[in-house]
Design an enzyme around this catalytic site. Sequence first.
Site, PDB file in Angstrom:
ATOM      1  N   SER A  77       0.623  -1.208  -0.092  1.00 47.98           N
ATOM      2  CA  SER A  77       0.105   0.184   0.048  1.00 47.98           C
ATOM      3  C   SER A  77       0.831   1.334  -0.112  1.00 47.98           C
ATOM      4  CB  SER A  77      -1.038  -0.016   1.486  1.00 47.98           C
ATOM      5  OG  SER A  77      -1.756  -1.214   1.303  1.00 47.98           O
ATOM      6  N   THR A  79       3.989   1.325   1.291  1.00 43.43           N
ATOM      7  CA  THR A  79       4.777   1.450   2.591  1.00 43.43           C
ATOM      8  C   THR A  79       6.084   2.249   2.331  1.00 43.43           C
ATOM      9  OG1 THR A  79       3.980  -0.713   2.955  1.00 43.43           O
ATOM     10  CG2 THR A  79       5.673   0.255   4.534  1.00 43.43           C
ATOM     11  N   THR A  80       6.810   1.879   1.086  1.00 43.04           N
ATOM     12  CA  THR A  80       8.011   2.463   0.930  1.00 43.04           C
ATOM     13  C   THR A  80       8.095   4.031   0.938  1.00 43.04           C
ATOM     14  OG1 THR A  80       8.714   0.596  -0.379  1.00 43.04           O
ATOM     15  CG2 THR A  80      10.098   2.433  -0.714  1.00 43.04           C
ATOM     16  N   HIS A 141       3.120  -3.899   9.675  1.00 46.23           N
ATOM     17  CA  HIS A 141       1.896  -4.467   8.835  1.00 46.23           C
ATOM     18  C   HIS A 141       0.944  -5.030   9.786  1.00 46.23           C
ATOM     19  CE1 HIS A 141       3.614  -3.687   5.038  1.00 46.23           C
ATOM     20  NE2 HIS A 141       4.588  -4.699   5.023  1.00 46.23           N
ATOM     21  N   ARG A 155      -4.152   2.268   0.393  1.00 46.88           N
ATOM     22  CA  ARG A 155      -3.998   2.519  -1.110  1.00 46.88           C
ATOM     23  C   ARG A 155      -5.446   1.623  -1.807  1.00 46.88           C
ATOM     24  NH1 ARG A 155       0.783   0.051  -5.001  1.00 46.88           N
ATOM     25  NH2 ARG A 155       0.519   1.502  -6.634  1.00 46.88           N
ATOM     26  N   SER A 163      -0.097  -4.874  -7.126  1.00 39.92           N
ATOM     27  CA  SER A 163       1.238  -4.689  -6.696  1.00 39.92           C
ATOM     28  C   SER A 163       2.069  -5.830  -5.974  1.00 39.92           C
ATOM     29  CB  SER A 163       1.479  -3.512  -5.862  1.00 39.92           C
ATOM     30  OG  SER A 163       2.818  -3.116  -5.350  1.00 39.92           O
ATOM     31  N   TYR A 221      -3.156   6.927  -0.409  1.00 39.46           N
ATOM     32  CA  TYR A 221      -1.955   7.048  -1.350  1.00 39.46           C
ATOM     33  C   TYR A 221      -2.388   8.176  -2.348  1.00 39.46           C
ATOM     34  CZ  TYR A 221       1.121   6.202  -4.957  1.00 39.46           C
ATOM     35  OH  TYR A 221       2.126   6.464  -6.153  1.00 39.46           O
ATOM     36  N   LYS A 288       6.346   0.702 -10.307  1.00 43.07           N
ATOM     37  CA  LYS A 288       5.719   1.671 -11.120  1.00 43.07           C
ATOM     38  C   LYS A 288       5.182   2.830 -10.172  1.00 43.07           C
ATOM     39  CE  LYS A 288       3.658  -0.402 -15.186  1.00 43.07           C
ATOM     40  NZ  LYS A 288       2.363  -0.911 -15.679  1.00 43.07           N
TER      41      LYS A 288
END
Length: 324
Positions: A77, A79-80, A141, A155, A163, A221, A288
């Site tokens: 979702s 996270t990065t 998580h 997200r 993803s 997001y 992406k």
Amino acid sequence: MTTSQTSPPKYLQENTLSEECKKLLSTLPKEKGWIGSYMYNYQGCWIPTKFIQGTIAFQQQFEAEDSDIVLVTTPKSETTWLKLLLFPMVNRMKHSIFEQNHPLTVENPHVLVPFLEHTLYFDGRVPEFSSFTSPRLLATHMSFASRTKLVYLCRNPKDTFISMWHFANNLRVHQKDTNSIEEMFDLFCKGVSIYGPIWDHVLDYWKQSIEKPNKVLFLMYEEVKEKPKVQLQRLAEFLECPFSTEEENCGVADEILRMCSFENLSKLEVNKKKTLPSGEENKAFFRKGEIGDWKNYFTEEMNQKHNHIIEQKFQGSGLKFSYI
Ligand code: PAP
């Protein structure tokens, strides 16, 4: 004649579970794993074999500090991105965002903001927190109720699914054993996704954010992507470190957004070439970062099935996803 056998990457090795943990697993419902062998339903949540021990250790041993900031997401979702935005914002007095060798340019965000159950408590180890400075930036998580501030990023589940499917297949490719989209979509719809059911996860934190707005900030997001500066300012205010007028004039928020953009981060050497201590290549976390990639994969039937589930699960909650 000798046969050379290469051992599987670290994230696929599941041979370090304690006897006690194996005993527990034998009592839990299990389903096919997205990355590793299986996932187990522990306290209503689907957890990969490899992370069960760390999850229990985290639940039993973690002592929160009042100043902690905990980032929460379901896997994939974004996270990065949340880690990317929070680290320079929270640490901007220690590391000017304009400094040449900012930690983000030399280290992956998952190292700078570690997961509690995956990393710090992994395999039931006792974490070393002495190198952390206050406020500690931590991630999970898991479903987690805390007296500290939580930032939840959600997200739209269609993009999250795509993803996750790509990510899992990317890691499984070493085993020459990828999963079909149909099979994984069926599991996802049944709630069997990593740390799923995703709807329970999202709804839990959505409710917490309504009940405790000073403690839980719920971000989407798609909204952050649409108005990044507004949402970054909202985040800074929630964490009680708003941008000063001087910082506004110097363009600090703009620089954080520029630095953390997909285009910039995915090009860095550290994110193109290095791997995490757990064995995943850093580049696997930069695919992406777009909204609406699901449209390239969903059939009409999948779309309808998914819409129906979302309608049922989120009815009356006030939560609406944006898919484009
Ligand atoms: P995790 O929950 O396992 O840590 P997570 O960070 O959510 O993973 O997954 C990576 C996603 O974030 C990828 O999305 P995609 O598969 O739809 O492309 C990845 O591309 C995206 N991502 C990583 N960095 C950025 C960034 N700087 N801006 C926007 N999206 C990003």
